[in-house]
Design a protein around this motif. Structure first.
Motif, PDB file in Angstrom:
ATOM      1  N   LEU A   1       0.823  -1.212   0.000  1.00 14.86           N
ATOM      2  CA  LEU A   1       0.000   0.000   0.000  1.00 14.86           C
ATOM      3  C   LEU A   1       0.859   1.266   0.000  1.00 14.86           C
ATOM      4  N   VAL A   2       1.981   1.222   0.684  1.00 13.53           N
ATOM      5  CA  VAL A   2       2.888   2.375   0.670  1.00 13.53           C
ATOM      6  C   VAL A   2       3.448   2.564  -0.740  1.00 13.53           C
ATOM      7  N   ALA A   3       3.736   1.471  -1.434  1.00  9.45           N
ATOM      8  CA  ALA A   3       4.205   1.573  -2.817  1.00  9.45           C
ATOM      9  C   ALA A   3       3.123   2.186  -3.711  1.00  9.45           C
ATOM     10  N   VAL A   4       1.877   1.821  -3.487  1.00 15.24           N
ATOM     11  CA  VAL A   4       0.772   2.407  -4.253  1.00 15.24           C
ATOM     12  C   VAL A   4       0.656   3.901  -3.945  1.00 15.24           C
ATOM     13  N   GLU A   5       0.804   4.266  -2.680  1.00 16.29           N
ATOM     14  CA  GLU A   5       0.774   5.685  -2.321  1.00 16.29           C
ATOM     15  C   GLU A   5       1.892   6.450  -3.026  1.00 16.29           C
ATOM     16  N   ALA A   6       3.065   5.845  -3.100  1.00 21.13           N
ATOM     17  CA  ALA A   6       4.189   6.485  -3.790  1.00 21.13           C
ATOM     18  C   ALA A   6       3.874   6.679  -5.266  1.00 21.13           C
ATOM     19  N   PHE A   7       3.265   5.673  -5.870  1.00 19.34           N
ATOM     20  CA  PHE A   7       2.892   5.771  -7.282  1.00 19.34           C
ATOM     21  C   PHE A   7       1.879   6.890  -7.500  1.00 19.34           C
ATOM     22  N   VAL A   8       0.889   6.988  -6.635  1.00 15.19           N
ATOM     23  CA  VAL A   8      -0.132   8.037  -6.764  1.00 15.19           C
ATOM     24  C   VAL A   8       0.498   9.419  -6.611  1.00 15.19           C
ATOM     25  N   LEU A   9       1.398   9.574  -5.656  1.00 12.81           N
ATOM     26  CA  LEU A   9       2.075  10.863  -5.489  1.00 12.81           C
ATOM     27  C   LEU A   9       2.913  11.209  -6.709  1.00 12.81           C
ATOM     28  N   ALA A  10       3.580  10.209  -7.286  1.00  4.31           N
ATOM     29  CA  ALA A  10       4.366  10.455  -8.502  1.00  4.31           C
ATOM     30  C   ALA A  10       3.458  10.874  -9.649  1.00  4.31           C
ATOM     31  N   ALA A  11       2.309  10.216  -9.771  1.00  3.75           N
ATOM     32  CA  ALA A  11       1.354  10.584 -10.822  1.00  3.75           C
ATOM     33  C   ALA A  11       0.851  12.016 -10.619  1.00  3.75           C
ATOM     34  N   LEU A  12       0.576  12.381  -9.371  1.00  5.17           N
ATOM     35  CA  LEU A  12       0.145  13.755  -9.089  1.00  5.17           C
ATOM     36  C   LEU A  12       1.244  14.752  -9.445  1.00  5.17           C
ATOM     37  N   GLY A  13       2.482  14.399  -9.172  1.00  3.72           N
ATOM     38  CA  GLY A  13       3.601  15.271  -9.530  1.00  3.72           C
ATOM     39  C   GLY A  13       3.725  15.458 -11.029  1.00  3.72           C
TER      40      GLY A  13
END
Length: 124
Positions: A11-23
């Motif tokens: 789930l932390v990896a998914v959160e990282a992916f979402v933050l990268a997508a937002l960036g």
């Protein structure tokens, strides 16, 4: 690695992916009228994504130090969920809160704590 820690790290990896997508989305929407704000916001999202990805990878490799930053991130996420709990943002708020609570539960689960503490005993 115990299943609760696998779930938390995933789930932390998914959160990282979402933050990268937002960036990346923020970078794509930069206009000359808000260049500084767009660039700094994108840099923040991308830096946070990199830090969370590193923590997720470290949890996968059973590194105890990653637990603290991840728990802190989840507590911030719970605060964000609380602030979004109104009107049309309730589903987003509920999703953020649910993910944060599952990650925290996975990190403090006795099986996760046991393997993370074993890592501490193995450190030089």
């Amino acid at each position: 690695m115990p299943p609760p820690l696998v779930v938390a790290a995933s789930l932390v990896a998914v959160e990282a992916f979402v933050l990268a997508a937002l960036g990346v989305l923020e970078l794509a929407s930069i206009r000359s009228t808000r260049l500084t704000m767009g660039a700094t916001t994108a840099a923040f999202f991308l830096a946070a994504a990199a830090a969370l990805a590193w923590c997720a990878w470290s949890l996968w490799n059973v590194r105890r130090w990653a637990r603290g930053p991840v728990v802190m991130t989840q507590l911030i996420q719970l605060g964000l969920a609380w602030n979004l709990w109104a009107g049309s943002t309730k589903p987003v708020s509920a999703g953020l809160a649910l993910v944060a609570l599952v990650v925290i539960a996975g990190l403090v689960h006795p099986a996760s704590t046991q393997v993370l503490e074993e890592d501490a005993r193995l450190e030089p």
